[in-house]
Design a protein around this motif. Structure first.
Motif, PDB file in Angstrom:
ATOM      1  N   SER A 109      -8.563   6.192   6.940  1.00 26.39           N
ATOM      2  CA  SER A 109      -9.713   6.603   6.126  1.00 26.39           C
ATOM      3  C   SER A 109     -10.146   8.027   6.461  1.00 26.39           C
ATOM      4  O   SER A 109     -10.636   8.758   5.591  1.00 26.39           O
ATOM      5  CB  SER A 109     -10.876   5.627   6.331  1.00 26.39           C
ATOM      6  OG  SER A 109     -11.413   5.747   7.643  1.00 26.39           O
ATOM      7  N   VAL A 163     -10.458   6.386  -3.308  1.00 25.92           N
ATOM      8  CA  VAL A 163      -9.669   5.501  -2.445  1.00 25.92           C
ATOM      9  C   VAL A 163     -10.589   4.559  -1.684  1.00 25.92           C
ATOM     10  O   VAL A 163     -11.576   4.998  -1.080  1.00 25.92           O
ATOM     11  CB  VAL A 163      -8.805   6.299  -1.443  1.00 25.92           C
ATOM     12  CG1 VAL A 163      -8.034   5.351  -0.525  1.00 25.92           C
ATOM     13  CG2 VAL A 163      -7.833   7.225  -2.169  1.00 25.92           C
ATOM     14  N   SER A 194     -12.467   8.980   1.220  1.00 28.31           N
ATOM     15  CA  SER A 194     -12.141   7.560   1.072  1.00 28.31           C
ATOM     16  C   SER A 194     -13.247   6.694   1.665  1.00 28.31           C
ATOM     17  O   SER A 194     -14.003   7.123   2.538  1.00 28.31           O
ATOM     18  CB  SER A 194     -10.807   7.241   1.750  1.00 28.31           C
ATOM     19  OG  SER A 194     -10.865   7.511   3.140  1.00 28.31           O
ATOM     20  N   SER A 237       0.832  -1.204   0.000  1.00 28.93           N
ATOM     21  CA  SER A 237       0.000   0.000   0.000  1.00 28.93           C
ATOM     22  C   SER A 237       0.865   1.251   0.000  1.00 28.93           C
ATOM     23  O   SER A 237       0.508   2.273  -0.615  1.00 28.93           O
ATOM     24  CB  SER A 237      -0.917   0.002   1.229  1.00 28.93           C
ATOM     25  OG  SER A 237      -1.848  -1.056   1.170  1.00 28.93           O
ATOM     26  N   ALA A 272      -7.466   5.036  -9.420  1.00 24.30           N
ATOM     27  CA  ALA A 272      -8.020   4.811  -8.079  1.00 24.30           C
ATOM     28  C   ALA A 272      -6.999   4.031  -7.263  1.00 24.30           C
ATOM     29  O   ALA A 272      -6.124   3.350  -7.817  1.00 24.30           O
ATOM     30  CB  ALA A 272      -9.348   4.059  -8.145  1.00 24.30           C
ATOM     31  N   LEU A 273      -7.121   4.135  -5.944  1.00 18.24           N
ATOM     32  CA  LEU A 273      -6.264   3.394  -5.018  1.00 18.24           C
ATOM     33  C   LEU A 273      -7.129   2.467  -4.174  1.00 18.24           C
ATOM     34  O   LEU A 273      -8.158   2.887  -3.637  1.00 18.24           O
ATOM     35  CB  LEU A 273      -5.503   4.352  -4.092  1.00 18.24           C
ATOM     36  CG  LEU A 273      -4.365   5.173  -4.698  1.00 18.24           C
ATOM     37  CD1 LEU A 273      -3.888   6.226  -3.699  1.00 18.24           C
ATOM     38  CD2 LEU A 273      -3.199   4.276  -5.106  1.00 18.24           C
ATOM     39  N   ILE A 280      -4.512  13.491  -1.385  1.00 17.78           N
ATOM     40  CA  ILE A 280      -4.929  12.465  -2.348  1.00 17.78           C
ATOM     41  C   ILE A 280      -6.319  12.814  -2.864  1.00 17.78           C
ATOM     42  O   ILE A 280      -7.261  12.962  -2.076  1.00 17.78           O
ATOM     43  CB  ILE A 280      -4.931  11.064  -1.701  1.00 17.78           C
ATOM     44  CG1 ILE A 280      -3.509  10.684  -1.260  1.00 17.78           C
ATOM     45  CG2 ILE A 280      -5.471  10.026  -2.678  1.00 17.78           C
ATOM     46  CD1 ILE A 280      -3.430   9.339  -0.550  1.00 17.78           C
ATOM     47  N   VAL A 340       0.644   4.263  -2.759  1.00 14.80           N
ATOM     48  CA  VAL A 340       0.446   5.678  -2.424  1.00 14.80           C
ATOM     49  C   VAL A 340       1.607   6.523  -2.948  1.00 14.80           C
ATOM     50  O   VAL A 340       1.400   7.619  -3.497  1.00 14.80           O
ATOM     51  CB  VAL A 340       0.291   5.850  -0.898  1.00 14.80           C
ATOM     52  CG1 VAL A 340       0.317   7.322  -0.513  1.00 14.80           C
ATOM     53  CG2 VAL A 340      -1.002   5.211  -0.424  1.00 14.80           C
ATOM     54  N   TYR A 399       1.226   7.090  -6.539  1.00 16.06           N
ATOM     55  CA  TYR A 399       0.242   8.145  -6.797  1.00 16.06           C
ATOM     56  C   TYR A 399       0.900   9.519  -6.713  1.00 16.06           C
ATOM     57  O   TYR A 399       0.708  10.366  -7.598  1.00 16.06           O
ATOM     58  CB  TYR A 399      -0.915   8.053  -5.807  1.00 16.06           C
ATOM     59  CG  TYR A 399      -1.807   9.271  -5.850  1.00 16.06           C
ATOM     60  CD1 TYR A 399      -2.803   9.373  -6.822  1.00 16.06           C
ATOM     61  CD2 TYR A 399      -1.635  10.325  -4.954  1.00 16.06           C
ATOM     62  CE1 TYR A 399      -3.614  10.506  -6.886  1.00 16.06           C
ATOM     63  CE2 TYR A 399      -2.431  11.451  -5.016  1.00 16.06           C
ATOM     64  CZ  TYR A 399      -3.414  11.547  -5.980  1.00 16.06           C
ATOM     65  OH  TYR A 399      -4.194  12.665  -6.052  1.00 16.06           O
ATOM     66  N   ILE A 445      -7.683  10.517   4.674  1.00 23.69           N
ATOM     67  CA  ILE A 445      -7.788  10.652   3.218  1.00 23.69           C
ATOM     68  C   ILE A 445      -9.199  11.117   2.883  1.00 23.69           C
ATOM     69  O   ILE A 445     -10.163  10.367   3.064  1.00 23.69           O
ATOM     70  CB  ILE A 445      -7.478   9.322   2.511  1.00 23.69           C
ATOM     71  CG1 ILE A 445      -6.076   8.837   2.895  1.00 23.69           C
ATOM     72  CG2 ILE A 445      -7.590   9.470   0.994  1.00 23.69           C
ATOM     73  CD1 ILE A 445      -5.714   7.477   2.319  1.00 23.69           C
TER      74      ILE A 445
END
Length: 456
Positions: free
Chosen positions: A406, A386, A412, A204, A220-221, A382, A208, A211, A409
């Motif tokens: 979460s 997500v 997300s 992960s 998308a992540l 970001i 990121v 990105y 971001i």
């Protein structure tokens, strides 16, 4: 040490005695008996014999592929969005993914997907979901082994250095940046403008960072049990607000006092003197910092790259490797021999132990990351969709960290799978694919519907 054996190597069961010279007295009545040297006990790590290590290409699966990136042979696998039901290892999963309530959704995504495994894993950790995910996105799904893991070639970074760009900088193949650039390379490899990046655990972090390196290339992540330390946002905000109030109270208190107060003057002079001394000490430490840091890196590299360091790595993997795999599952009794063999297979690759040392060194001495702002400060920037997926019983990366992540971001989505550990894509494969499908429908399906409404 010698044993009395027959010519074919089998012990004949005869008890013999040693003479004064330490040699066996062989009975003359058995001429077929010979004196053979006892075979040295083989060394094993996590049940894998270390006496006959092989080249990664000799351990490849029928669906394995290799490509060269900056001098490293990257092992990868690709699944396309073709009908896999008849030949899939998990036909029930493909059927469920393709006959969902969104039968035409696969045509709307049109982005390939790149899967990034975690520490100690490989493309094997995605084998249950690659084909169903290909059905979901309606495009290609690619998973590759990052350097030091899986069947990707092991490189000596001291002898090999690859250019980052046209300048003189070099790139350690075991660094995070190498994996980031390899990820972007695979987007080009798939002939795509953008891709959906799916990172598991330490993967992960690569997703990121990829990105932030090229946000225009990431559609998308999807972060699965992300090993990214989330900031303590709520506490930080509270502290800042409290600090602001305290400062206001303190400033108003000082303003209300008489500026000619001798006590305040003395405190002010002492404060300035302390500040000057502190600045002098900091400047001196900064001047020595480069030298200390360089000496530290050299000493650490020498220790880890020594025979002792490699031996320690082998001991750690031997003692904790298989227990760590079992501990990653919610129910360790569900870990099959097939799963253990899949995770320990890379221990058959030549140089796996030295490569793991180099990977550790790269993480400990990574200077590139120090040039960037802390990741915790960049998460709020970001802007792509997500999804964060975690198990409610993850013992390696606790679910509360994913909850904080979460919140850090903006916009997300967080999904928590019940009765699941650190490996949702393996333990709860069907549920995991369903969650991914619903997420993609939510973010891309809605955009498609809005576009159709605007056209009509």
């Amino acid at each position: 040490m010698y044993d009395l054996c027959t010519k074919d190597g089998r012990e004949n069961g005869i008890v013999v005695e040693r003479d004064l010279d330490g040699l066996y007295n062989l009975p003359l009545i058995f001429p077929e008996q010979v004196l053979v040297k006892r075979k040295k006990k083989t060394q094993g790590v996590a049940g894998i014999d270390q006496d006959e290590l092989q080249d990664p290409t000799h351990l490849a699966d029928p669906d394995s592929s290799f490509c060269e990136f900056n001098g490293v042979q990257l092992h990868h696998k690709i699944c396309d969005a073709v009908e896999e039901s008849s030949r899939s290892q998990y036909p029930h999963m493909v059927e469920e993914a393709s006959s969902s309530q969104y039968p035409h959704f696969a045509k709307r995504v049109n982005f390939p997907m790149i899967l990034l495994h975690g520490f100690g894993a490989s493309v094997f950790s995605w084998n249950r979901v690659m084909k169903p995910l290909a059905q979901v996105v309606g495009s290609k799904v690619l998973a590759f082994d990052r350097p030091a893991f899986g069947l990707t070639s092991r490189i000596n970074p001291v002898e090999h250095s690859s250019p980052v760009s046209q300048d003189t900088r070099t790139l350690n193949p075991y660094s995070t940046m190498f994996s980031v650039l390899a990820t972007l390379y695979f987007i080009d490899f798939l002939k795509a403008e953008k891709a959906i990046l799916v990172g598991h655990s330490a993967g992960s972090l690569v997703a990121v960072d990829a990105y932030f390196e090229a946000p225009e290339r990431v559609a998308a992540l999807i972060l699965v049990a992300p090993a990214i330390l989330a900031p303590f946002i709520a506490q930080k905000v509270v502290k800042e607000k409290q600090g602001g109030r305290d400062n206001q109270i303190q400033e108003s208190s000082l303003d209300s006092n008489n500026p000619d107060n001798p006590f305040l003057r003395i405190c002010s002079l002492l404060s300035k003197l302390t500040k000057y001394v502190a600045e002098a000490i900091v400047s001196m430490v900064k001047g020595m910092g480069g030298m200390i840091n360089s000496l530290y890196k050299k000493a650490l590299s020498a220790i880890l790259r020594s025979a002792f360091g490699v031996m320690v790595v082998r001991m750690i993997i031997n003692k904790f490797g298989i227990p760590a795999i079992r501990n990653a599952w919610y129910d360790s009794n569900q870990v099959s021999d097939h799963t253990l063999q899949g995770y320990t297979k890379p221990l058959k690759v030549k140089g796996w132990d030295k490569a793991l040392v180099e990977y550790t060194l790269a993480m400990l001495t990574d200077s590139a990351s120090k040039l960037k702002p802390p990741l915790a400060e960049r998460l709020s920037k970001i802007s792509c969709p997500v999804l964060i997926v975690t198990g409610d019983s993850d013992r390696l990366v606790p679910p509360w960290n994913s909850e904080r992540l979460s919140r850090a971001i903006p916009g997300s989505y967080l999904e928590i799978i019940k009765n699941c550990g650190h490996l949702p894509q393996e333990e709860k494969a069907i549920e995991f694919v369903s969650i991914v499908e619903n997420f993609l429908l939510r973010v891309f399906g809605a955009a498609e519907e809005a576009h159709l409404q605007a056209v009509t």
